[in-house]
Design a protein around this motif. Sequence first.
Motif: not given
Lengths: 551, 371
Positions: A1-2, A4, A449-450, A452-459, A463, A467, B53, B82, B86, B88, B103
């Motif tokens: 399950m874990m 890494k 947060t901008v 973080e928003a991108a990372i939370s959207l899978g980027s 990237k 981007k 985060f 947020f 946030a 873009f 993505n």
Amino acid sequence: MMKKTKKPDLWVVVSIAILCAYLIFLMYPMLNLLQQSLYNKDGAFTMEYFQKFFGRTYYFSTLWNSFKVSVLATIVTLIIGVPLAYVYNMYEIKGKTVLQMVIILCSMSAPFIGAYSWILLLGNNGIIRKTIKSLLGITMPTIYGFNGILLVLSLQLFPLVFLYVSGAMKNIDNSLLEASENMGCKGVKRFFKVIVPLCMPTILAATLLVFMRAFADFGTPLLIGQGYRTFPVEIYNAFFSETTGGDYGFACAISVIAIVITTVVFLLQKWTSNKFAFTMNALHPIERKKAKGPFNVLIHVFCYGIVGIAFMPQIYILYESFRKTSGKAFVPGYSLNSYREAFKVAGNAIKNTFVIGLGALVIIIFLAVLVAYLVIRRRNKVNGLIDIMSMLPYIIPGSVVGIALIMAFNKKPLILTGTMIIMIIALVIRRLPYTIRSSVATLQQIPITVEEAAISLGSSKAKTFFKITVPMMSNGIISGAILSWVTIITELSTAICLYTVRTQTLTLAIYTYVSRGNDGIAAALATILSLTTVVSLAVFMKVSKSKDVTL
Amino acid sequence: MSVCIRIKDAVKKYGNNTIISDLSLDIKEGEFFTLLGPSGCGKTTLLRMIAGFNSIEGGDFYFNDTRINDMDPAQRNIGMVFQNYAIFPHMSVRDNVAFGLKNRKASKEEIATETDKFMELMHIKEYADRMPDRLSGGQQQRVALARALVIKPDVLLMDEPLSNLDAKLRVEMRTVIKEIQHTVGITNVYVTHDQEEAMAVSDRIAVMNQGDIQQVGAPKDIYQRPANLFVATFIGRSNILSGKLEVEGDKATLVFQDGHRVEMPNVLPQYRQSQEVKVSVRPEEFVLETDPTVPGVKAVIDSSVFLGLNTHYFAHTESGDKIEVVQESQIDSIIPDGTEIHLGIKREKINIFEAEGKYNLLEGVRNDNAV
């Protein structure tokens, strides 16, 4: 399950690479410099170089000279720059946009070109001097020496104070001024009691910058100083001069002393400015008022007078470049002859300027963005160290950078002297701190947060950086880059240590023709340089959509 | 697909500062769950731990049965909105919304249809090709929501999403958010410090203070039967008065400081013993009487505020406690300042806490997080 998934972080690799680059190209040369100043040719520890410097008034006086002229120049720039910024931002001045453009242009031109032009105006055969003598019969003192350096440096550097303080005044809320007026404090009293204290952090920052520039300036005293010996010239002479030169240990010792002084000044400034640290944000910026009657005339005379004097050398150079020449001498009439000659003899220098300048610029932008990101978003010990090292060149005079690089890279395993690479490295080292600062400032304004928003959207992280982060920084990066470009192409003190015939640049070519007394070609080349600066600034204003320039 | 979230013994430290210690929480599949608390209580910290985060110093976080502690934020399949949206700034509305799908390497057609669908849902299709700086706050908020939802996340996390909007738009947008959550049926974790907003949107609320969860329950439970004095004062307005509980046999009587007595039939059996207590009476739980013969807590009016529907009276009791009383506005004149009044108590509504305010003595308290 874990699961890494500890992939090696790309940023760690970047961190280490940048750290290594700094160690090789900055720390090693500087430590090498220190070592050379403390060990004689046989490799034994010695204080003889320092003793030589402090033992003889001849050398020691250069230190005092430099200090005196820098402090006075700083004071003069403050006396001119602060009131100018005040008047400019408080009152309606006719043609204020043009005025500001000219002020910026003055600050951007290479100092030694100003010095050269003042020699043409007020030197032994200076045109103003001769005119006054024939009209009034008065013999004016010549420009050479202390007075000349002070004049040129003050006129060259007051625009920095003006631009800095103008920026601070834009952050003063009008209500603060109204409140002070409401409580019976206005006019001159308000200037000293309210406006100057509010601008104090900025004034201190400008003071430091002006002092550093004045102290490290090489071209001005070289041309106009004559008998007046200053530090940077002394370092250069100790290293390169045909008669007294080749005393590397001594040159290194003077360099070390120079760095100690700039460091002390730097720390002193940090210490004082910490006492004035506060932030302002104007909701209602100051509205310019229309001055009345004689006062209105007075402020216009003041603004245009100062700017006119500061700009006069540039105009005169432009005029010279179109004069007809015969050999080295000017003859009556006008022609494009100087330009034809200039392109013929210095075409290579123009090409070099662009190749070296653009090369340095690309590396600077690349590194500045990466370092800014590491410093702001990835705070840790290694990146903290990079942050500190990246600011070091701020306090190292240009000629010292040049000498340190030669000493470090004129022997195996890495021989770089005489190449374009070493000139690019030198420019990168010198200009990087400024571009990093502007990139850091830009990045700080982008909320995390901008990303973080991108990372939370899978980027992915890489990237997201390319981007999201870089495009958002791009305006700040480009405007910072253009200002770097301008300082790169007008740079003299480091380049003069490092150049060979093959790697000569425009500023060096101008200097060469000035010292050969070939005024026509020198003027034409200086005009080409100024034109490049003007075009670059125009692009800058177009890109950054602002008329504000901060160095 | 929606998930339930389980948090077991979560710990968050900044250096040596422990922000959250041993926090456990269960969030049900598909519910609108709100973390509510004063600023600095750790609610945003907890949300960002769920999002990935913030690092997690201890405990376990599960989405259904999957432990997510070490999972990259990009792989947790969360949608996040947020506080500052946030958005873009260098991408058009359409590109912002499509960013997540790109993505995920979705096909061109899928990106186009899904993006359109969610822009339509959020009523922003007409701005599709605009740049964000030409959108109002409410429109940016809608873009942020569309962007978060279009990737069909398992969980939607929202960090004070309405705090940057003006009051009217805030009320409008919270209806939009509630409706969207209902339509999409997604598990939603929402952070706010605005208790009215929390009550308006949530299925359940967790009230947090100083890194601890004080009570978890439906808005009605939390308002009417707060688990402790903190919840009573943080949610809505409460007058806190000191008093005594006197128990004789089966009969528990609440005695106010000026001697006014109210029999309390709903004291929990295990707490039926004489003791000092704190009484929480909301302004609307007093019955204001000017007739001195009617029994009640005696008070004198200091000032009044007429707000249309209601009139608020500010008064002080004999023992000097300042209290607020709300009365539906009467057609005759407002009671003048300085008038002596008697305050009857709606005993079925008030709450009684032990002297320290740590727990409620009455029946009917629901706290899903009670150990």
